[in-house]
Design a protein around this motif. Structure first.
Motif, PDB file in Angstrom:
ATOM      1  N   ALA A   1     -11.228  -1.819  11.477  1.00  0.00           N
ATOM      2  CA  ALA A   1     -11.554  -0.456  11.024  1.00  0.00           C
ATOM      3  C   ALA A   1     -13.073  -0.309  10.916  1.00  0.00           C
ATOM      4  N   MET A   2     -13.709  -1.320  10.363  1.00  0.00           N
ATOM      5  CA  MET A   2     -15.174  -1.279  10.190  1.00  0.00           C
ATOM      6  C   MET A   2     -15.871  -1.213  11.553  1.00  0.00           C
ATOM      7  N   LYS A   3     -15.355  -2.003  12.502  1.00  0.00           N
ATOM      8  CA  LYS A   3     -16.020  -2.085  13.813  1.00  0.00           C
ATOM      9  C   LYS A   3     -15.841  -0.801  14.635  1.00  0.00           C
ATOM     10  N   HIS A   4     -14.624  -0.215  14.558  1.00  0.00           N
ATOM     11  CA  HIS A   4     -14.322   0.870  15.501  1.00  0.00           C
ATOM     12  C   HIS A   4     -14.229   2.260  14.878  1.00  0.00           C
ATOM     13  N   GLN A   5     -14.020   2.346  13.565  1.00  0.00           N
ATOM     14  CA  GLN A   5     -13.707   3.665  12.999  1.00  0.00           C
ATOM     15  C   GLN A   5     -14.702   4.183  11.969  1.00  0.00           C
ATOM     16  N   PHE A   6     -15.489   3.296  11.358  1.00  0.00           N
ATOM     17  CA  PHE A   6     -16.311   3.720  10.211  1.00  0.00           C
ATOM     18  C   PHE A   6     -17.759   3.234  10.320  1.00  0.00           C
ATOM     19  N   ASP A   7     -18.647   3.969   9.655  1.00  0.00           N
ATOM     20  CA  ASP A   7     -19.994   3.435   9.388  1.00  0.00           C
ATOM     21  C   ASP A   7     -19.984   2.677   8.060  1.00  0.00           C
ATOM     22  N   GLU A   8     -19.191   3.187   7.123  1.00  0.00           N
ATOM     23  CA  GLU A   8     -18.985   2.451   5.871  1.00  0.00           C
ATOM     24  C   GLU A   8     -17.575   2.739   5.358  1.00  0.00           C
ATOM     25  N   ILE A   9     -16.982   1.717   4.718  1.00  0.00           N
ATOM     26  CA  ILE A   9     -15.645   1.900   4.135  1.00  0.00           C
ATOM     27  C   ILE A   9     -15.805   1.851   2.624  1.00  0.00           C
ATOM     28  N   ASN A  10     -15.383   2.922   1.945  1.00  0.00           N
ATOM     29  CA  ASN A  10     -15.574   2.990   0.492  1.00  0.00           C
ATOM     30  C   ASN A  10     -14.346   2.571  -0.308  1.00  0.00           C
ATOM     31  N   TYR A  11     -13.162   2.859   0.242  1.00  0.00           N
ATOM     32  CA  TYR A  11     -11.925   2.548  -0.499  1.00  0.00           C
ATOM     33  C   TYR A  11     -10.927   1.872   0.436  1.00  0.00           C
ATOM     34  N   ILE A  12     -10.349   0.785  -0.049  1.00  0.00           N
ATOM     35  CA  ILE A  12      -9.234   0.167   0.695  1.00  0.00           C
ATOM     36  C   ILE A  12      -8.059   0.018  -0.256  1.00  0.00           C
ATOM     37  N   ASP A  13      -6.889   0.485   0.172  1.00  0.00           N
ATOM     38  CA  ASP A  13      -5.639   0.178  -0.517  1.00  0.00           C
ATOM     39  C   ASP A  13      -4.786  -0.635   0.438  1.00  0.00           C
ATOM     40  N   ILE A  14      -4.454  -1.851   0.022  1.00  0.00           N
ATOM     41  CA  ILE A  14      -3.576  -2.697   0.835  1.00  0.00           C
ATOM     42  C   ILE A  14      -2.159  -2.495   0.298  1.00  0.00           C
ATOM     43  N   LEU A  15      -1.239  -2.108   1.170  1.00  0.00           N
ATOM     44  CA  LEU A  15       0.124  -1.822   0.733  1.00  0.00           C
ATOM     45  C   LEU A  15       1.092  -2.785   1.407  1.00  0.00           C
ATOM     46  N   ASP A  16       1.830  -3.519   0.587  1.00  0.00           N
ATOM     47  CA  ASP A  16       2.771  -4.509   1.113  1.00  0.00           C
ATOM     48  C   ASP A  16       4.173  -4.107   0.680  1.00  0.00           C
ATOM     49  N   CYS A  17       4.943  -3.618   1.641  1.00  0.00           N
ATOM     50  CA  CYS A  17       6.302  -3.162   1.327  1.00  0.00           C
ATOM     51  C   CYS A  17       7.317  -4.064   2.013  1.00  0.00           C
ATOM     52  N   ASN A  18       8.190  -4.642   1.196  1.00  0.00           N
ATOM     53  CA  ASN A  18       9.320  -5.361   1.775  1.00  0.00           C
ATOM     54  C   ASN A  18      10.586  -4.625   1.377  1.00  0.00           C
ATOM     55  N   ALA A  19      11.177  -3.923   2.348  1.00  0.00           N
ATOM     56  CA  ALA A  19      12.405  -3.178   2.065  1.00  0.00           C
ATOM     57  C   ALA A  19      13.621  -3.963   2.527  1.00  0.00           C
ATOM     58  N   GLY A  20      13.464  -5.283   2.625  1.00  0.00           N
ATOM     59  CA  GLY A  20      14.584  -6.123   3.054  1.00  0.00           C
ATOM     60  C   GLY A  20      15.585  -6.321   1.932  1.00  0.00           C
ATOM     61  N   ASP A  21      16.855  -6.440   2.289  1.00  0.00           N
ATOM     62  CA  ASP A  21      17.894  -6.691   1.288  1.00  0.00           C
ATOM     63  C   ASP A  21      18.638  -7.960   1.695  1.00  0.00           C
ATOM     64  N   HIS A  22      18.577  -9.003   0.827  1.00  0.00           N
ATOM     65  CA  HIS A  22      19.261 -10.261   1.162  1.00  0.00           C
ATOM     66  C   HIS A  22      20.605 -10.384   0.440  1.00  0.00           C
ATOM     67  N   GLY A  23      20.921  -9.395  -0.388  1.00  0.00           N
ATOM     68  CA  GLY A  23      22.235  -9.382  -1.028  1.00  0.00           C
ATOM     69  C   GLY A  23      22.323 -10.218  -2.298  1.00  0.00           C
ATOM     70  N   TYR A  24      21.320 -11.023  -2.610  1.00  0.00           N
ATOM     71  CA  TYR A  24      21.327 -11.763  -3.875  1.00  0.00           C
ATOM     72  C   TYR A  24      20.730 -10.888  -4.973  1.00  0.00           C
ATOM     73  N   PRO A  25      21.187 -11.039  -6.226  1.00  0.00           N
ATOM     74  CA  PRO A  25      20.548 -10.275  -7.303  1.00  0.00           C
ATOM     75  C   PRO A  25      19.082 -10.681  -7.465  1.00  0.00           C
ATOM     76  N   PHE A  26      18.765 -11.976  -7.229  1.00  0.00           N
ATOM     77  CA  PHE A  26      17.375 -12.415  -7.373  1.00  0.00           C
ATOM     78  C   PHE A  26      17.106 -13.584  -6.428  1.00  0.00           C
TER      79      PHE A  26
END
Ligand code: NDP
Length: 399
Positions: free
Chosen positions: A153-178
């Motif tokens: 993103a820094m190399k190709h899209q921005f002159d400076e990046i002020n805010y980054i939010d890293i979002l990690d979503c795992n919507a997998g269901d393995h069927g165990y309660p835990f």
């Protein structure tokens, strides 16, 4: 082209081994070495017959002398550390002693304190530089691809990046309660720690799971996500120009959180040793022993993951937003390499990071985080080896 020594034979290593074998021009020979040799032999049996030559060995990576002996015998061009974060420093010591390149996916943690910081590994910078070898830190997905996305993103899209939010979503269901999707001990240490993020150059600490947001993930839908401390915040805040705030969010389902709270409340997630029938045991290590092995979740996990970064910054004086992410399907991963998407999204970048060093595309002696290298060849390899990325210029933002 080269030889790689892979240390560890768990979920992530399994994927990395498959991917090395899919890239035999770069990985001519691999040696799989771990504490339990039978697990290494099982991978060898499954994957021998292709162009990549495979051997196996037994090693306890807590012991530098054992590692040095193995490296001297196999003579790898790179060591890929896919054991646990506790072994990072002993493996780095062995790489220094034998002048061998090093790659890992998680930063060092002392066994007795759940503290994720780069200071221990950054302390090796000068010694690696003087030895003319490279340590590539954090070549998994997060950390890993999230750093490559940021550099891209820094190399190709921005002159400076002020805010980054890293979002990690795992919507997998393995069927165990835990159950946890990677090593339960490491996973629970991470999610039961205090949260934190960086704003205006300062760390702001939160209670565990104190900050909650709901996000509508592409190809998945709305999920609850919680702010966590995560190791790449520390290096990205230093390496990406213009950062004012950087945060990390991970999704958790209600069942996971309720079980975790209960386990915490009864003391099962503690890393303080206790006396049990005349023996010292660590409650969290005992808990790991009774939980499902993450490697066994592959056949039963359905659904997708979506991990990525939302960037807000400036280009040519104007504010701009940009979202880079990957969507991975648990069952497709299982069909391809016999594991669920969490191991897949970590094992593929581990192979690519090692390939960058073996091919000389990345060549910078010293100890470096992944965003310090040219992201382009890595981004290309992600598309080639099963983690295609998508981009959006008008993403929903996180409040
Ligand atoms: P597993 O527990 O499945 O595998 C760990 C492997 O390391 C096992 O084979 C284990 O051997 C071996 N091992 C442990 N201690 C030693 C030792 N002293 N000497 C030799 N081998 C040892 O873990 P995962 O595969 O799920 O995770 C591997 C790494 O990947 C972890 O460091 C984790 O933090 C990291 N990770 C990074 C992510 C990222 O996106 N950056 C995401 C997910 C994981 P044994 O079989 O004998 O126990």
């Amino acid at each position: 082209m080269g030889r790689a020594l892979i240390i560890g034979a768990g979920g992530v290593a399994g994927v990395c081994i498959h991917k090395c074998c899919q890239n035999p021009d770069v990985f001519e020979e691999i040696c799989i070495a771990s504490r339990t040799k039978s697990k290494c032999d099982a991978f060898k049996e499954k994957l021998s017959g292709g162009k990549t030559k495979i051997s196996t060995a037994q090693v306890n990576a807590d012991h530098v002398d054992e590692l040095i002996a193995l490296i001297n015998e196999f003579k790898p061009d790179v060591v890929i550390n896919l054991a646990l974060p506790y072994q990072d420093l002993t493996i780095m010591d062995a790489c220094l002693a034998t002048k061998t390149n090093y790659v890992d996916t998680a930063n060092y943690e002392p066994l007795d304190t759940a503290k994720f910081e780069y200071k221990w590994q950054w302390a090796y910078r000068e010694r690696f530089e003087q030895a003319g070898i490279t340590a590539l830190l954090g070549s998994g997905f997060d950390p890993g691809v999230t750093g490559v996305f940021s550099a891209y993103a820094m190399k190709h899209q921005f002159d400076e990046i002020n805010y980054i939010d890293i979002l990690d979503c795992n919507a997998g269901d393995h069927g165990y309660p835990f159950a946890t999707n990677f090593n339960p001990e490491i996973n629970i240490r991470e999610v039961s720690a205090k949260g934190s993020y960086i704003e205006d150059g300062k760390w702001i600490e939160t209670e565990p799971m104190e900050i909650k947001r709901v996000y509508n993930f592409p190809e998945i839908g709305e999920k609850d996500m919680y702010l966590l401390h995560h190791e790449e915040l520390e290096s990205l805040a230093l390496n990406i120009k213009g950062i004012k705030r950087i945060r990390f969010f991970m999704t958790f389902g209600q069942s996971y959180l309720t079980h975790l709270k209960c386990l915490e409340n009864v003391g099962m997630t503690s890393i303080e040793p206790i006396d049990f029938e005349g023996k010292k045991i660590v409650p969290l290590q005992f808990l790991k022993a009774v939980l499902p092995d993450p490697a066994s979740l592959g056949p039963r996990t359905v659904g997708k993951t979506n991990i990525g970064c939302i960037f807000i910054g400036k280009k040519d004086g104007k504010e701009k937003t940009y979202y880079l992410y990957n969507v991975c399907d648990h069952q497709e991963c299982y069909r391809e390499v016999g594991s669920q998407a969490i191991s897949f999204t970590t094992g593929v970048p581990a192979m690519i990071g090692a390939a960058m060093l073996l091919t000389g595309k990345w060549n910078k002696p010293g100890v470096h985080n992944i965003e310090e290298f040219d992201p382009d060849p890595f981004m290309e390899a992600l598309n080639q080896f099963g983690l295609p990325w998508k981009e959006s210029f008008h993403p929903d933002l996180v409040e």
